[in-house]
Enzyme design. Structure first.
Site, short mmCIF file in Angstrom:
data_model
loop_
_atom_site.label_atom_id
_atom_site.label_comp_id
_atom_site.label_asym_id
_atom_site.label_seq_id
_atom_site.Cartn_x
_atom_site.Cartn_y
_atom_site.Cartn_z
N GLU A 1 -7.71 3.76 -2.39
CA GLU A 1 -7.81 2.42 -2.92
C GLU A 1 -8.57 1.53 -1.94
O GLU A 1 -8.32 1.56 -0.74
CB GLU A 1 -6.38 1.87 -3.10
CG GLU A 1 -6.31 0.59 -3.87
CD GLU A 1 -4.90 0.02 -3.86
OE1 GLU A 1 -4.20 0.18 -2.86
OE2 GLU A 1 -4.53 -0.61 -4.86
N GLN B 1 -9.86 -6.56 6.25
CA GLN B 1 -9.99 -5.86 4.96
C GLN B 1 -11.46 -5.78 4.55
O GLN B 1 -11.92 -4.76 4.05
CB GLN B 1 -9.22 -6.61 3.86
CG GLN B 1 -7.74 -6.75 4.11
CD GLN B 1 -6.95 -5.61 3.51
OE1 GLN B 1 -7.45 -4.49 3.42
NE2 GLN B 1 -5.72 -5.86 3.11
N GLU C 1 6.36 -0.39 -5.36
CA GLU C 1 5.27 -0.72 -6.29
C GLU C 1 4.00 -0.66 -5.46
O GLU C 1 3.71 -1.57 -4.69
CB GLU C 1 5.46 -2.12 -6.88
CG GLU C 1 6.74 -2.29 -7.68
CD GLU C 1 6.75 -1.48 -8.97
OE1 GLU C 1 5.67 -1.10 -9.46
OE2 GLU C 1 7.85 -1.20 -9.47
N SER D 1 0.82 -1.22 0.00
CA SER D 1 0.00 0.00 0.00
C SER D 1 0.86 1.26 0.00
O SER D 1 2.01 1.25 0.45
CB SER D 1 -0.90 -0.01 1.23
OG SER D 1 -0.09 -0.01 2.39
N CYS E 1 -3.55 -4.38 -7.81
CA CYS E 1 -3.19 -2.96 -7.87
C CYS E 1 -3.72 -2.34 -9.15
O CYS E 1 -3.99 -1.16 -9.21
CB CYS E 1 -1.68 -2.83 -7.79
SG CYS E 1 -0.84 -3.85 -9.00
P1 NAD Z 1 0.35 -3.55 2.99
O1 NAD Z 1 1.08 -2.34 2.59
O2 NAD Z 1 -0.49 -3.50 4.21
O3 NAD Z 1 1.37 -4.78 3.23
C1 NAD Z 1 2.27 -5.20 2.25
C2 NAD Z 1 3.47 -5.86 2.92
O4 NAD Z 1 4.15 -4.90 3.71
C3 NAD Z 1 3.11 -7.02 3.86
O5 NAD Z 1 4.07 -8.04 3.73
C4 NAD Z 1 3.20 -6.36 5.24
O6 NAD Z 1 3.49 -7.28 6.26
C5 NAD Z 1 4.36 -5.41 5.03
N1 NAD Z 1 4.38 -4.26 5.96
C6 NAD Z 1 3.33 -3.67 6.57
N2 NAD Z 1 3.77 -2.66 7.35
C7 NAD Z 1 5.12 -2.62 7.22
C8 NAD Z 1 6.14 -1.78 7.77
N3 NAD Z 1 5.85 -0.79 8.61
N4 NAD Z 1 7.41 -2.00 7.39
C9 NAD Z 1 7.72 -2.99 6.51
N5 NAD Z 1 6.80 -3.81 5.98
C10 NAD Z 1 5.51 -3.63 6.33
O7 NAD Z 1 -0.47 -3.96 1.71
P2 NAD Z 1 -1.56 -5.11 1.52
O8 NAD Z 1 -2.87 -4.62 1.96
O9 NAD Z 1 -1.04 -6.38 2.05
O10 NAD Z 1 -1.51 -5.21 -0.07
C11 NAD Z 1 -2.30 -4.47 -0.89
C12 NAD Z 1 -1.57 -3.30 -1.51
O11 NAD Z 1 -0.52 -3.76 -2.36
C13 NAD Z 1 -2.47 -2.49 -2.39
O12 NAD Z 1 -2.24 -1.13 -2.15
C14 NAD Z 1 -2.04 -2.87 -3.79
O13 NAD Z 1 -2.35 -1.94 -4.78
C15 NAD Z 1 -0.59 -3.05 -3.60
N6 NAD Z 1 0.00 -3.84 -4.70
C16 NAD Z 1 0.76 -3.19 -5.63
C17 NAD Z 1 1.29 -3.88 -6.72
C18 NAD Z 1 2.14 -3.17 -7.75
O14 NAD Z 1 2.85 -3.85 -8.49
N7 NAD Z 1 2.09 -1.86 -7.85
C19 NAD Z 1 1.04 -5.24 -6.85
C20 NAD Z 1 0.26 -5.88 -5.88
C21 NAD Z 1 -0.25 -5.16 -4.80
#
Ligand code: NAD
Length: 490
Positions: A387, A333, A254, A233, A288
């Site tokens: 989002e 979620q 990303e 995110s 995403c």
């Molecule tokens: P998220 O940001 O909550 O978590 C993603 C990852 O980050 C997880 O492994 C989580 O444990 C880790 N994380 C969380 N807090 C952290 C911190 N403080 N420090 C380090 N790591 C941490 O996202 P989500 O809800 O799991 O995934 C959905 C998001 O991912 C959406 O925003 C989506 O658009 C995005 N996404 C982007 C792409 C791309 O290629 N642009 C592809 C897939 C998903």
């Protein structure tokens, strides 16, 4: 594969060995389809991460000493074993995400293709030579590894997300510490097992399980991690950029999208409906690149809306191959999505279909949201600008092309965009002027492949692109090498 095929507890992979978290702590991984516990997962903390990083650091030099072609050969071996495990990988992905087996099999095929592409880069690890103003001076520019790559991924497409990061990071000569998504631990663990079976040297790929704050944050903060590549995110991406920025570590982000799909008055409406349904709802909207803002010309708005509602109501929701999409990844979620819909309604938005949790016998225990279409949300309302990452899309009425383009660009995100039109002029103008990393004509808001750069503008990222050959720019740095070929002559 059934529940019994997962280990009762998912461990970390550190230095080629499975290990529990040092604290002995675990957390529960639930099935998004049934709400039941699937397994325990190692709840790693900073000491586990530190061990993984130091192990990776020790293994890196020998890995980087292999030629890129030799590294590619090792990646091909991982790919070969992924093929033999393809059904097991797909079953694991399906089990822990709730997506259908056939969708998971498709995703696994994509991950294998990604591995193949990156492995092939070992034979195309091109640098360049340049001319010089100085006689007897030869100059060349080559790629060099960065060191230890910290890879943090989201849960939405677990094996693809692993492949997008691990393969390019390894081909460049880095060792890696992958922090798996807490909602999809088993797929990452299985990939570690495959890499082990492929004979990858211990410590070159380490996989740690755990929560973001507890296991991800220490990876980002650690001095010995040379590049952080994050998929997730925008909110977490911002935190990562700021923490890694303190120590000037390289960061690739990303992030999310709020992707527009424009339906013009000259569009073929039937195919446009099909593409909107796929863009908005496939993988339960957990992409995403999902189409979350459908921008429709006034002249066809009412007709298109009716067709879209009809198509949406026919969608089958469930975990089976005959279903169109499955549950969302966890209950938190799901509740966030319901709260966002409710908040939008309070500000005048209208739910055209869906908008609620599915509570019939087949769905009640899982994390299922009915496919949801909203209209009348103000374009600048939070609902339209943030989002939601679920099976929710929103309709917007515009009078013409100029307004459609303006609304497409009026977003904090800039990941993907799509236009449906028969006009070459509109298609060209739109793809030229839309602020996005991917622009599509007459299809969905998605469609990238392993050899194509993917990424976005604005809050969708920080300018890097993965995968494609562009991923090499994330995981390597350049070195300019100069030779005086006749040292006797000054
Ligand atoms: P998220 O940001 O909550 O978590 C993603 C990852 O980050 C997880 O492994 C989580 O444990 C880790 N994380 C969380 N807090 C952290 C911190 N403080 N420090 C380090 N790591 C941490 O996202 P989500 O809800 O799991 O995934 C959905 C998001 O991912 C959406 O925003 C989506 O658009 C995005 N996404 C982007 C792409 C791309 O290629 N642009 C592809 C897939 C998903």
């Amino acid at each position: 594969m059934n529940q019994h095929s997962l280990p009762a507890a998912i461990p970390n992979w550190i230095n080629g060995e499975e290990c529990a978290a040092i604290s002995g702590k675990t957390f529960d991984k639930l099935s998004p389809d049934t709400g039941r516990k699937l397994c325990d997962v190692a709840r790693s903390g900073s000491q586990d991460i530190q061990n993984a990083i130091l192990t990776a650091r020790r293994a890196q030099a020998a890995w980087a000493d292999l030629t890129p072609v030799q590294r590619g050969d090792q990646l091909y071996e991982i790919v070969r074993i992924m093929r033999t495990y393809q059904k097991e990988i797909a079953a694991t992905v399906a089990l822990e995400t709730g997506m259908s087996y056939s969708a998971a099999l498709g995703e696994t095929g994509g991950a294998i293709a990604q591995g193949e592409f990156a492995a092939g880069e070992g034979r195309r690890f091109y640098g360049r030579t340049s001319t010089s103003a100085v006689p007897n001076k030869y100059a060349m520019t080559v790629r060099q590894p960065l060191g230890v790559a910290g890879l943090i991924i989201a849960a939405n497409t677990p094996i693809a997300n692993v492949a997008w990061k691990v393969f390019p990071a390894l081909i460049c000569g880095n060792s890696t510490v992958l922090k798996a998504a807490e909602d999809t631990p088993a797929t990452a663990w299985l990939f570690g097992k495959i890499a082990q079976e492929a004979g990858l040297a211990p410590g070159v790929l380490n996989i740690v399980q755990g929560y973001g704050q507890e296991a991800g944050a220490p990876l980002v903060a650690h001095q010995n991690v040379d590049v952080i590549s994050f998929t997730g995110s925008a909110a977490v991406g911002r935190q990562i950029a700021s923490i890694a920025g303190q120590r000037l570590a390289k960061v690739s982000l990303e992030l999310g999208g709020k992707n527009p799909l424009v339906v013009c008055d000259d569009a073929d409406l039937e195919p446009a409906v099909k593409w909107v349904l796929l863009s908005a709802f496939s993988n339960a909207g957990q992409r995403c690149a999902s189409g979350s803002r459908i921008i429709i010309f006034d002249a066809v708005y009412d007709q298109f809306r009716a067709m879209l509602i009809e198509g949406t109501r026919k969608l089958r929701v469930g975990p089976g191959d005959g279903d169109d999409f499955g549950p969302v990844i966890n209950e938190k979620q799901l509740n966030n999505m319901l709260a966002a819909i409710q908040a939008a309604q309070q500000k005048g938005a209208v739910v055209l279909t869906g908008g609620c949790r599915l509570t019939d016998d087949a769905h009640a225990k899982g994390f299922y949201l009915a496919p949801t279409i909203i209209e009348n949300a103000a374009p600048d309302d939070e609902f339209s600008t943030s989002e939601l990452f679920g099976p929710i899309t929103s309709l917007y009425r515009v009078k013409d092309f100029a307004e459609a383009l303006k609304l497409s660009n009026d977003s904090p995100y800039g990941l993907t965009a799509c236009i449906h039109t028969r006009s070459i002029h509109r298609a060209t103008e739109y793809t030229r002027k839309v602020q996005a990393g991917v622009a599509v004509v007459n299809a969905g808001t998605f469609g990238s492949e392993p050899h194509m750069p993917f990424g976005g503008l604005k809050q969708s990222g920080n300018g890097s692109r993965e995968p494609g050959t562009e991923a090499l720019d994330v995981y390597s740095d350049l070195k300019n090498i100069l030779f005086n070929i006749d040292p006797d002559k000054l």
